[in-house]
Design an enzyme around this catalytic site. Structure first.
Site, PDB file in Angstrom:
ATOM      1  N   ASP A  90       2.601   8.246   3.584  1.00 41.76           N
ATOM      2  CA  ASP A  90       2.038   9.552   3.270  1.00 41.76           C
ATOM      3  C   ASP A  90       2.543  10.540   4.314  1.00 41.76           C
ATOM      4  O   ASP A  90       2.903  10.159   5.429  1.00 41.76           O
ATOM      5  CB  ASP A  90       0.499   9.477   3.265  1.00 41.76           C
ATOM      6  CG  ASP A  90      -0.129  10.631   2.483  1.00 41.76           C
ATOM      7  OD1 ASP A  90       0.617  11.543   2.063  1.00 41.76           O
ATOM      8  OD2 ASP A  90      -1.367  10.618   2.295  1.00 41.76           O
ATOM      9  N   ASP A 125       2.329  17.956   0.379  1.00 41.82           N
ATOM     10  CA  ASP A 125       1.561  18.664  -0.652  1.00 41.82           C
ATOM     11  C   ASP A 125       0.288  19.242  -0.036  1.00 41.82           C
ATOM     12  O   ASP A 125      -0.095  18.856   1.070  1.00 41.82           O
ATOM     13  CB  ASP A 125       1.204  17.696  -1.788  1.00 41.82           C
ATOM     14  CG  ASP A 125       0.433  16.483  -1.286  1.00 41.82           C
ATOM     15  OD1 ASP A 125       0.730  16.006  -0.177  1.00 41.82           O
ATOM     16  OD2 ASP A 125      -0.485  16.020  -1.997  1.00 41.82           O
ATOM     17  N   ALA A 193      -6.141  15.069  -3.904  1.00 41.47           N
ATOM     18  CA  ALA A 193      -7.347  15.855  -3.607  1.00 41.47           C
ATOM     19  C   ALA A 193      -8.574  15.406  -4.388  1.00 41.47           C
ATOM     20  O   ALA A 193      -9.413  16.214  -4.775  1.00 41.47           O
ATOM     21  CB  ALA A 193      -7.079  17.334  -3.850  1.00 41.47           C
ATOM     22  N   CYS A 276     -20.359 -14.024  -2.521  1.00 42.34           N
ATOM     23  CA  CYS A 276     -18.917 -13.849  -2.673  1.00 42.34           C
ATOM     24  C   CYS A 276     -18.225 -15.190  -2.454  1.00 42.34           C
ATOM     25  O   CYS A 276     -18.679 -16.018  -1.665  1.00 42.34           O
ATOM     26  CB  CYS A 276     -18.424 -12.838  -1.641  1.00 42.34           C
ATOM     27  SG  CYS A 276     -16.645 -12.757  -1.493  1.00 42.34           S
ATOM     28  N   CYS A 278     -15.051 -15.527  -1.298  1.00 39.83           N
ATOM     29  CA  CYS A 278     -13.908 -15.464  -0.376  1.00 39.83           C
ATOM     30  C   CYS A 278     -14.110 -16.427   0.795  1.00 39.83           C
ATOM     31  O   CYS A 278     -15.217 -16.891   1.069  1.00 39.83           O
ATOM     32  CB  CYS A 278     -13.656 -14.035   0.103  1.00 39.83           C
ATOM     33  SG  CYS A 278     -14.557 -13.560   1.580  1.00 39.83           S
ATOM     34  N   CYS A 281     -16.813 -15.566   3.453  1.00 40.57           N
ATOM     35  CA  CYS A 281     -18.208 -15.733   3.019  1.00 40.57           C
ATOM     36  C   CYS A 281     -18.579 -17.199   2.820  1.00 40.57           C
ATOM     37  O   CYS A 281     -19.751 -17.556   2.929  1.00 40.57           O
ATOM     38  CB  CYS A 281     -18.454 -14.950   1.741  1.00 40.57           C
ATOM     39  SG  CYS A 281     -18.228 -13.190   2.007  1.00 40.57           S
TER      40      CYS A 281
HETATM   41  N1  GUN Z   1      -4.585  11.237   0.594  1.00 38.90           N
HETATM   42  C1  GUN Z   1      -5.715  11.486  -0.099  1.00 38.90           C
HETATM   43  N2  GUN Z   1      -5.551  12.562  -0.895  1.00 38.90           N
HETATM   44  C2  GUN Z   1      -4.298  13.016  -0.704  1.00 38.90           C
HETATM   45  C3  GUN Z   1      -3.556  14.107  -1.265  1.00 38.90           C
HETATM   46  O1  GUN Z   1      -4.035  14.885  -2.092  1.00 38.90           O
HETATM   47  N3  GUN Z   1      -2.266  14.231  -0.825  1.00 38.90           N
HETATM   48  C4  GUN Z   1      -1.713  13.383   0.105  1.00 38.90           C
HETATM   49  N4  GUN Z   1      -0.460  13.572   0.465  1.00 38.90           N
HETATM   50  N5  GUN Z   1      -2.401  12.368   0.635  1.00 38.90           N
HETATM   51  C5  GUN Z   1      -3.679  12.186   0.239  1.00 38.90           C
HETATM   52 ZN    ZN Z   2     -16.485 -12.510   0.808  1.00 37.53          ZN
END
Ligand code: GUN
Ligand code: ZN
Length: 482
Positions: A90, A125, A193, A276, A278, A281
């Site tokens: 990201d 973005d 978002a 659970c 896993c 657990c």
């Molecule tokens: N991580 C959570 N939401 C967003 C987003 O709208 N854009 C980016 N780039 N990372 C995110």
């Molecule tokens: Zn578990």
């Protein structure tokens, strides 16, 4: 280099498919756990052993880190993280939305993501706040789109760049954004978002926003729901056609001492039992986790295991065609998820065009099931039945003479000819004793038959105590006999 997506099975709008990033292939729907290089509760290697095929990390953190920056530029991201699956990075956008400021440009972050060998790059973005008014959301969207255009221009059509879809809470802007990223030929489209919506349980708004974006994003593109964290909402998101989730929740919840399940989370301090399967657990008691030195890590391992198991369950449900049942089950675990589910059912028309024709089964789970895609499709198909002049719908299956065609009746679908009794959905559906909602929906099927066959006289027999409903639905256009 480019990112490609192929759907193998679909159910509702979900896709069980394959995402190809460079030479690497992952199965979808997929979970990309979020890795924070400064705080690795579970290492990427361990994740790989748990079946993780892709992960996401934040390029901005690497670029700002004195510890990592040079190392990652020199050795590459895969080597530094010791993970040879798909790594998505990201940009600083999330930091931008939380702290309001980042000291990097769009081209700088993309260049950095390229130089560290990331498999999927995200431009800078702008994640528009749900509080933003329409004008602000539109202005921010314009900036995002400009940066996406710039990314394509500078790095070329084949660069593995994601095209985030923004637009705030405005469905017209989300539709516009989806259309524009499609026109720019992005084949990987995160819906952005939405974290604030999910954090405040605004699942109805989430469904509206995601479906608006999905209406215009090309169906050939892979759709990632940015920041989708809690496993209880994955089935709902998958049903809308989201193919990827990235989750920091496994770690964030662990830090808060919280134990994830598919039907909500619990404070580990309040648990006596560990419901659970896993390995954590089954080899610890709740008390042992609570008092363990590595309690956060144990919780993170459990949380991740639960999250991955839910992804596997969703993939299997898509193959079987039983995703509606899973969505119904999951969305009853929180009233706001139920609100999201009900909103999804308001969009059956859109979803039906993505849904597949035949499925393993249809289990009736109460009145919400009446709005399912299979019923809409079935009732539409009734128009195409070839019928004689005098037609009887024998709801009790009883024999009556003097008709050109006799149809049977199965709510919530409606009338059906004997020949369809073994085919989907009539033959593969299981219903309990009739209830009002399903009979009403079945009567709409009769009404569809009437509307589609103006040349035929259609009578209904054997509805017994439910006769009032057929009158309400069909009025006087139909003869009702005992
Ligand atoms: N991580 C959570 N939401 C967003 C987003 O709208 N854009 C980016 N780039 N990372 C995110
Ligand atoms: Zn578990």
């Amino acid at each position: 280099m480019a990112i490609a997506f192929e759907s193998l099975y679909s159910d509702i709008a979900s896709r069980n498919g394959r995402l190809v990033a460079g030479k690497k292939i992952i199965r979808t729907p997929a979970l990309l756990p979020v890795i924070n290089p400064h705080l690795q509760l579970v290492s990427p290697k361990e994740m790989q052993q748990m079946g993780v095929e892709a992960l996401i990390t934040n390029a901005y953190i690497f670029s700002q880190s004195s510890e990592y920056r040079d190392q990652v530029l020199k050795k590459g991201l895969h080597s530094v993280l010791d993970f040879d699956g798909v790594i998505m990075t990201d940009s600083g956008s999330f930091q931008l939305s939380v702290y309001g400021d980042v000291t990097i440009t769009n081209i700088e972050t993309l260049t950095f993501q390229r130089d560290i060998g990331s498999d999927i790059w995200v431009p800078l973005d702008i994640p528009t706040s749900p509080m933003a008014d329409h004008t602000t959301a539109a202005q921010e969207l314009a900036i995002t789109m400009e940066r996406l255009r710039e990314a394509k221009e500078v790095f070329g059509a084949d660069a593995p760049i994601a095209g985030p879809v923004q637009g705030g809470i405005y469905t017209d802007l989300r539709e516009q954004a989806g259309r524009e990223v499609g026109n720019l030929n992005f084949s990987f489209c995160p819906i952005g978002a939405v974290v604030p919506l999910m954090e405040s349980y605004r699942y109805k708004d989430l469904v509206q926003v995601v479906l608006a974006a999905k209406r215009t994003i090309p169906s050939s593109a892979c759709v990632h729901l940015f920041g989708a964290g809690h496993p209880s909402m994955f089935a709902l998101a998958a049903a809308m056609g989201c193919d990827l989730f990235d989750s920091a929740a496994y770690a964030l919840y662990a830090k808060e001492g919280r134990y994830l399940t598919t039907h909500g989370s619990f404070k580990i301090d309040e648990l006596i039992e560990l419901p659970c399967a896993c390995v954590v657990c089954r080899t610890h008691t709740a008390e042992e986790i609570r008092t363990a030195k590595d309690r956060i890590r144990l919780l993170a391992l459990h949380n991740l295991a639960v999250t991955l198991a839910e992804i596997a369950r969703i993939r299997q449900a898509i193959i079987d065609g039983t995703l509606w049942e899973l969505v119904d089950e999951r969305c009853r675990n929180h009233p706001q998820l139920l609100a999201g589910y009900r909103e999804l059912l308001n969009h059956t028309e859109t979803l039906e065009s993505h849904d597949r024709v035949s499925k393993r089964r249809f289990f009736y789970r109460g009145n919400e099931s009446c709005a399912r895609t299979e019923i809409l499709r079935y009732q539409r198909s009734l128009t195409r039945l070839r019928l004689g002049t005098d037609v009887l719908v024998a709801c009790d299956g009883g024999v009556r003479e003097g008709y050109d065609d006799v149809l049977l009746f199965k709510p919530p679908f409606g009338p059906y000819p004997q020949e369809l009794s073994e085919t989907f959905p009539i033959g593969q559906s299981e219903i309990p004793d009739w209830d009002e909602a399903m009979v009403r929906q079945g009567c709409r099927g009769i009404q569809a038959l009437v509307t589609g066959h103006p040349e035929s006289r259609i009578a209904v027999a054997g509805l017994r105590d439910w006769r009032g409903i057929i009158r309400e639905v069909c009025g006087d256009t139909i003869e009702v006999i005992d």
